[in-house]
Structure formats: structure tokens, C-alpha cells
Write a protein that holds these residues in place. Structure first.
Motif, PDB file in Angstrom:
ATOM      1  N   GLU A  58       0.808  -1.380   0.010  1.00 14.37           N
ATOM      2  CA  GLU A  58       0.056  -0.061   0.222  1.00 14.37           C
ATOM      3  C   GLU A  58       0.875   1.139   0.055  1.00 14.37           C
ATOM      4  OE1 GLU A  58      -2.646  -0.053   3.087  1.00 14.37           O
ATOM      5  OE2 GLU A  58      -3.625  -1.976   2.714  1.00 14.37           O
ATOM      6  N   LEU A  59       0.463   2.075  -0.828  1.00 17.83           N
ATOM      7  CA  LEU A  59       1.278   3.543  -0.926  1.00 17.83           C
ATOM      8  C   LEU A  59       0.267   4.477  -0.173  1.00 17.83           C
ATOM      9  CD1 LEU A  59       2.541   3.395  -4.561  1.00 17.83           C
ATOM     10  CD2 LEU A  59       3.769   2.656  -2.651  1.00 17.83           C
ATOM     11  N   PRO A  60       1.153   5.475   0.334  1.00 17.58           N
ATOM     12  CA  PRO A  60       2.624   5.982   0.542  1.00 17.58           C
ATOM     13  C   PRO A  60       3.436   5.001   1.102  1.00 17.58           C
ATOM     14  CG  PRO A  60       1.374   7.318   1.737  1.00 17.58           C
ATOM     15  CD  PRO A  60       0.402   6.773   0.963  1.00 17.58           C
ATOM     16  N   MET A  61       4.592   4.628   0.775  1.00 19.75           N
ATOM     17  CA  MET A  61       5.454   3.820   1.530  1.00 19.75           C
ATOM     18  C   MET A  61       6.955   4.288   1.588  1.00 19.75           C
ATOM     19  SD  MET A  61       7.100  -0.056   0.655  1.00 19.75           S
ATOM     20  CE  MET A  61       7.894   0.581  -0.632  1.00 19.75           C
ATOM     21  N   THR A  62       7.395   4.448   2.806  1.00 18.74           N
ATOM     22  CA  THR A  62       8.735   4.887   3.209  1.00 18.74           C
ATOM     23  C   THR A  62      10.010   4.132   2.481  1.00 18.74           C
ATOM     24  OG1 THR A  62       8.110   6.232   4.865  1.00 18.74           O
ATOM     25  CG2 THR A  62      10.378   5.926   4.624  1.00 18.74           C
ATOM     26  N   LEU A  63      10.490   4.298   1.661  1.00 22.31           N
ATOM     27  CA  LEU A  63      11.742   3.595   0.986  1.00 22.31           C
ATOM     28  C   LEU A  63      12.815   3.236   1.956  1.00 22.31           C
ATOM     29  CD1 LEU A  63      11.687   5.189  -2.628  1.00 22.31           C
ATOM     30  CD2 LEU A  63      10.695   2.978  -1.967  1.00 22.31           C
ATOM     31  N   GLY A  64      13.573   2.162   1.685  1.00 23.50           N
ATOM     32  CA  GLY A  64      15.022   1.891   2.444  1.00 23.50           C
ATOM     33  C   GLY A  64      15.196   0.824   2.932  1.00 23.50           C
ATOM     34  N   HIS A  65      15.759  -0.381   2.655  1.00 26.87           N
ATOM     35  CA  HIS A  65      15.701  -1.673   3.280  1.00 26.87           C
ATOM     36  C   HIS A  65      17.072  -2.105   4.173  1.00 26.87           C
ATOM     37  CE1 HIS A  65      16.729  -2.378  -0.826  1.00 26.87           C
ATOM     38  NE2 HIS A  65      17.574  -3.368  -0.437  1.00 26.87           N
ATOM     39  N   GLU A  66      18.096  -1.229   3.909  1.00 27.27           N
ATOM     40  CA  GLU A  66      19.354  -1.292   4.361  1.00 27.27           C
ATOM     41  C   GLU A  66      19.542  -0.424   5.564  1.00 27.27           C
ATOM     42  OE1 GLU A  66      22.239  -2.869   0.731  1.00 27.27           O
ATOM     43  OE2 GLU A  66      22.530  -0.967   1.593  1.00 27.27           O
ATOM     44  N   VAL A  67      19.050  -0.798   7.153  1.00 28.52           N
ATOM     45  CA  VAL A  67      18.878  -0.046   8.045  1.00 28.52           C
ATOM     46  C   VAL A  67      19.553  -0.562   9.184  1.00 28.52           C
ATOM     47  CG1 VAL A  67      17.152   1.434   9.080  1.00 28.52           C
ATOM     48  CG2 VAL A  67      16.443   0.245   7.145  1.00 28.52           C
ATOM     49  N   ALA A  68      20.014   0.576   9.821  1.00 25.13           N
ATOM     50  CA  ALA A  68      20.657   0.218  11.279  1.00 25.13           C
ATOM     51  C   ALA A  68      20.530   1.709  11.855  1.00 25.13           C
ATOM     52  CB  ALA A  68      22.131  -0.100  11.212  1.00 25.13           C
ATOM     53  N   GLY A  69      20.475   1.175  13.228  1.00 23.89           N
ATOM     54  CA  GLY A  69      20.373   2.554  14.308  1.00 23.89           C
ATOM     55  C   GLY A  69      20.219   2.286  15.686  1.00 23.89           C
ATOM     56  N   TRP A  70      19.266   2.740  16.495  1.00 20.36           N
ATOM     57  CA  TRP A  70      19.329   2.552  17.794  1.00 20.36           C
ATOM     58  C   TRP A  70      17.906   2.060  18.277  1.00 20.36           C
ATOM     59  CZ3 TRP A  70      21.679   6.454  15.565  1.00 20.36           C
ATOM     60  CH2 TRP A  70      22.997   6.577  15.533  1.00 20.36           C
ATOM     61  N   VAL A  71      17.697   1.230  19.076  1.00 17.38           N
ATOM     62  CA  VAL A  71      16.412   0.932  19.940  1.00 17.38           C
ATOM     63  C   VAL A  71      15.878   2.093  20.576  1.00 17.38           C
ATOM     64  CG1 VAL A  71      15.127  -0.300  21.409  1.00 17.38           C
ATOM     65  CG2 VAL A  71      16.693  -1.537  20.035  1.00 17.38           C
ATOM     66  N   GLU A  72      14.725   2.662  20.059  1.00 13.14           N
ATOM     67  CA  GLU A  72      14.018   3.755  20.627  1.00 13.14           C
ATOM     68  C   GLU A  72      13.134   3.520  21.689  1.00 13.14           C
ATOM     69  OE1 GLU A  72      13.371   8.067  21.186  1.00 13.14           O
ATOM     70  OE2 GLU A  72      15.112   6.941  20.380  1.00 13.14           O
ATOM     71  N   ALA A  73      12.189   2.355  21.369  1.00 15.64           N
ATOM     72  CA  ALA A  73      11.242   2.009  22.221  1.00 15.64           C
ATOM     73  C   ALA A  73      10.656   0.590  21.712  1.00 15.64           C
ATOM     74  CB  ALA A  73       9.969   2.998  21.966  1.00 15.64           C
ATOM     75  N   PRO A  74      10.877  -0.387  22.785  1.00 11.82           N
ATOM     76  CA  PRO A  74      10.226  -1.903  22.270  1.00 11.82           C
ATOM     77  C   PRO A  74       8.831  -1.659  22.521  1.00 11.82           C
ATOM     78  CG  PRO A  74      12.341  -1.862  24.016  1.00 11.82           C
ATOM     79  CD  PRO A  74      11.677  -0.299  23.891  1.00 11.82           C
ATOM     80  N   GLY A  75       8.217  -2.362  21.535  1.00 11.72           N
ATOM     81  CA  GLY A  75       6.651  -2.339  21.849  1.00 11.72           C
ATOM     82  C   GLY A  75       6.298  -3.538  22.627  1.00 11.72           C
ATOM     83  N   PRO A  76       4.889  -3.590  22.931  1.00  7.48           N
ATOM     84  CA  PRO A  76       4.516  -4.274  23.813  1.00  7.48           C
ATOM     85  C   PRO A  76       4.729  -5.961  23.696  1.00  7.48           C
ATOM     86  CG  PRO A  76       2.610  -2.954  23.185  1.00  7.48           C
ATOM     87  CD  PRO A  76       3.862  -2.750  22.326  1.00  7.48           C
ATOM     88  N   GLY A  77       5.313  -6.552  24.852  1.00  8.24           N
ATOM     89  CA  GLY A  77       5.639  -8.097  24.685  1.00  8.24           C
ATOM     90  C   GLY A  77       7.004  -8.099  24.289  1.00  8.24           C
ATOM     91  N   VAL A  78       7.640  -6.969  24.047  1.00 10.79           N
ATOM     92  CA  VAL A  78       9.103  -7.213  23.618  1.00 10.79           C
ATOM     93  C   VAL A  78      10.120  -7.294  24.908  1.00 10.79           C
ATOM     94  CG1 VAL A  78      11.073  -6.157  22.267  1.00 10.79           C
ATOM     95  CG2 VAL A  78       8.869  -6.328  21.319  1.00 10.79           C
ATOM     96  N   ARG A  79      10.925  -8.122  24.943  1.00  4.26           N
ATOM     97  CA  ARG A  79      11.835  -7.906  26.010  1.00  4.26           C
ATOM     98  C   ARG A  79      13.304  -8.507  25.590  1.00  4.26           C
ATOM     99  NH1 ARG A  79       7.640  -7.016  27.846  1.00  4.26           N
ATOM    100  NH2 ARG A  79       6.332  -7.970  29.468  1.00  4.26           N
ATOM    101  N   GLY A  80      14.255  -7.779  26.391  1.00  6.75           N
ATOM    102  CA  GLY A  80      15.476  -8.030  26.180  1.00  6.75           C
ATOM    103  C   GLY A  80      16.198  -6.939  25.408  1.00  6.75           C
ATOM    104  N   LEU A  81      15.332  -5.978  24.601  1.00 10.52           N
ATOM    105  CA  LEU A  81      16.183  -5.072  23.915  1.00 10.52           C
ATOM    106  C   LEU A  81      16.097  -3.574  24.719  1.00 10.52           C
ATOM    107  CD1 LEU A  81      14.514  -6.028  20.427  1.00 10.52           C
ATOM    108  CD2 LEU A  81      17.075  -6.318  21.527  1.00 10.52           C
ATOM    109  N   GLU A  82      17.190  -3.035  25.208  1.00 15.28           N
ATOM    110  CA  GLU A  82      17.231  -1.898  25.884  1.00 15.28           C
ATOM    111  C   GLU A  82      17.261  -0.928  25.045  1.00 15.28           C
ATOM    112  OE1 GLU A  82      20.544  -2.011  28.330  1.00 15.28           O
ATOM    113  OE2 GLU A  82      20.012  -3.750  29.432  1.00 15.28           O
ATOM    114  N   ILE A  83      16.687   0.328  25.306  1.00 17.63           N
ATOM    115  CA  ILE A  83      16.585   1.624  24.797  1.00 17.63           C
ATOM    116  C   ILE A  83      17.980   2.038  24.661  1.00 17.63           C
ATOM    117  CG2 ILE A  83      15.774   3.930  24.952  1.00 17.63           C
ATOM    118  CD1 ILE A  83      13.501   3.094  26.399  1.00 17.63           C
TER     119      ILE A  83
END
Length: 344
Positions: A58-83
Motif C-alpha cells: 500500500e502506498l505511500p511507503m517510505t523507502l529504504g531496506h538497508e537499515v541500522a540505528g538504535w532501539v528507541e522504544a520496544p513495543g508491547p511484549g518485547v523483552r531483552g532489547l534496551e533503549i
């Protein structure tokens, strides 16, 4: 936040302001540190006239599939990934099929939507990814890791497929020393003792190949096959990694492969082969390749963090993404272009 979005097929994407997303269950919000540009992005922009049927994009879609960064906020149910955890984002499979169970998520038959292809991608300030796509980083900066998630991973996977043939004294041919090919040369030099022969049409690309460790570089011409045979005392090479994939590159591979050798066609140049029992030396094979597994990305990142593999990178701010896409179209990027949010 700023995001580079495709609004209609075969139209120019636009850098627009959009709300910052939030992570849902089993998702992670990632602050983008870098996104590598890929010819697959050009394919999505320039060639696709509708969504691939298996993705239903479905468009619009943000492009870019080679991604790296920093964990900003784990969603509900996510464990073990610190901000604040630095991380790379990889493709995921369904997790249920035999191929996924064997660890080959890159060959999953379900082909779910991925970040940057169906899901909003990393040409943005923030991106949401499935928790299973997160791969932690250690000493590697996100902008350095970003192009390894696809270009590096595809090259590394192709190298591993031929690695058993590359014993000391063997030779391997790399056709096309671009964003993928130069990383394949680096991986070969890090993982085996084979002699690496690099072929490209561009002198600057061959210079890059030599700087990455290629033992011999050749400009493509009518005598290239004979030069390779001469360099191998007439025997040919044990393996060919073709990062171009046009008719002429596949034909070159056929001319120089040894019996029991392996040609891996990674490039999507649209070339073909008319197979006959005598079309290749006895015992030789030719195969296609796609991406790499999550485990292989972990291995590749470990090599990079140990200083064994490095990508040649041009860094550009997100505000200049249109200009960098045009450079990619003109084949002016030597190595890999990485887009970072402005101010990084």
C-alpha cells in the motif's frame, strides 16, 4: 519527522513530514542511524508499475531496506532489547515453514512484507521493525552496519556457497566490483586463501577491488576470458561470483569455469543461459542466490567488528537523497551510499 516516501508507482518519491510511528506488539521503534541505497530501491521507483502480488504493498511507503540505528522504544511484549541498543535490521521469514526452520529465512516461500518493501523503510528518522528483524551491534556504528544488511549479506551468502571449493591454490572470479562485488572480495580475503580475480568495466571499480584485496584486476574486453585462462595456466577458476547477471557476464563465467566448479549469479541484469549437457564443463553448476540468513548477518557483522571486512561508504544527509539517487542511476557510486538523518 522527515521520510522519503513513494506515493505512486513510477513517480519520483518525495521527502515529506510525517508523524513519528509507534511500535505495536512484537515490534521495535528504531532511531535510524543510516540507510544504504540499493539498486533494488531504483527498481521499486523506476520499474514497478504496481505492487508485487505476494506483498500487496500500500502506498505511500517510505523507502529504504538497508537499515541500522538504535532501539528507541520496544513495543508491547518485547523483552531483552534496551533503549539505546545499537542494532541492524534484517529481513524475516514466516518462521513456520521448513526453510525458516532450517535457518534460511531469506528463502522463505511466504515472502512476507519487509522493512522498505511493504513496510515503511529506513529513509527516515525513525522506523518500526518486527522484533525478529533486530540484530544487536557492538563496536560497529549503525551507519557502517547499514549496507552490510543487504549488500554485504548478499555478497557474504554467495561467498559461503562456494567456500568449500576455495582451497589454497584455487582461484575465484568476481564479476562486477560495485556495491556488492567489493564486499565479496573483502569476504573472500577474510575467509579463504584462494586467489581473487576481479573484472569490471570501470577503472575506478577495479582500483576499489584491488584495495579490498583482489590479487588481479582486469578491465572487461574481448580478451578477458583468455586473460583469465592464461592467469590460471589454462585451467580456469573454481568459482565465479557474478554480480552483474547480464548475458555477457554469464557467458564469461561459462568460458572460465573448471570442471566441478560453481557459478553463482547474484546480479539481476536479466541475462539467461541455454543449458545443454555440454554447455558447462562436466560437474560444473550454475545457481542463483538471494540475500542471506539472519545467522549469516550475525557472522558478517562479527567479521566487520573484528576489522576483517569494511564497506567503502559515501555518507550523505537525508535532505540530499534525491541527488544521491540520481548518482546511483548514473552508476557514479563507487562502493555504497549511506543516507543518514540530517545532523548525524
Amino acid at each position: 519527522m522527515k521520510s522519503y516516501q513513494l506515493f505512486n508507482w513510477k513517480t519520483k518519491p518525495r521527502l515529506v513530514d510525517v508523524p513519528q510511528p509507534t511500535a505495536g506488539p512484537n515490534q521495535v521503534l528504531v532511531k535510524v542511524g543510516g540507510n544504504g541505497l540499493c539498486h533494488s530501491d531504483l527498481h521499486a521507483v523506476d520499474d514497478l508499475c504496481c505492487s508485487p502480488l505476494h506483498l500487496d504493498i500500500e502506498l505511500p511507503m517510505t523507502l529504504g531496506h538497508e537499515v541500522a540505528g538504535w532501539v528507541e522504544a520496544p513495543g508491547p511484549g518485547v523483552r531483552g532489547l534496551e533503549i539505546g541498543l545499537p542494532c541492524a535490521i534484517t529481513a524475516v521469514g514466516c518462521g513456520q515453514c521448513v526453510l525458516c526452520a532450517q535457518g534460511w529465512n531469506n528463502y522463505c516461500r511466504s515472502r512476507a512484507k519487509q522493512v522498505g518493501m511493504g513496510l515503511d523503510g529506513g529513509l527516515s528518522e525513525y522506523v518500526v521493525a518486527p522484533v525478529g528483524a533486530i540484530v544487536p551491534l557492538h563496536s560497529l556504528a549503525p551507519w557502517q552496519a547499514a549496507p552490510l544488511t543487504d549488500a554485504g549479506l548478499s555478497s557474504y551468502h554467495a561467498v559461503k556457497r562456494v567456500l568449500p571449493l576455495l582451497t589454497p591454490g584455487s582461484s575465484v572470479l568476481v564479476i562486477g566490483v560495485g556495491g556488492l562485488g567489493h564486499l565479496a572480495i573483502a569476504a573472500l580475503k577474510a575467509m579463504c586463501a584462494a586467489r581473487v580475480i576481479a573484472v569490471d568495466q570501470r577503472p575506478q571499480a577495479l582500483e576499489l577491488g584491488i584495495s579490498m584485496g583482489a590479487d588481479l584486476g582486469m578491465l572487461t574486453n574481448d580478451t578477458t576470458a583468455q586473460q583469465i585462462l592464461d592467469a590460471t595456466a589454462g585451467a580456469g577458476v573454481q568459482a565465479v561470483l557474478d554480480f552483474v547477471g547480464v548475458n555477457s557476464s554469464i557467458q564469461l563465467a561459462r568460458q572460465v569455469i573448471r570442471p566441478l566448479g560453481h557459478i553463482v549469479v547474484v546480479g539481476r541484469g536479466g541475462g539467461s543461459i541455454d543449458f545443454t549437457p555440454r554447455g558447462l564443463p562436466y560437474g560444473a553448476c550454475i545457481s542463483s542466490s538471494f540475500g542471506g540468513s539472519k545467522l549469516e548477518l550475525m557472522e558478517l557483522l562479527a567479521l566487520a567488528e573484528a576489522g576483517r571486512i569494511a564497506c567503502r561508504i559515501e555518507r550523505h544527509p537525508l535532505s540530499q537523497v534525491d541527488t544521491v539517487f540520481d548518482k546511483l542511476r548514473r552508476n557514479e557510486i563507487i562502493g555504497r551510499a549511506v543516507i543518514v538523518p540530517d545532523g548525524h
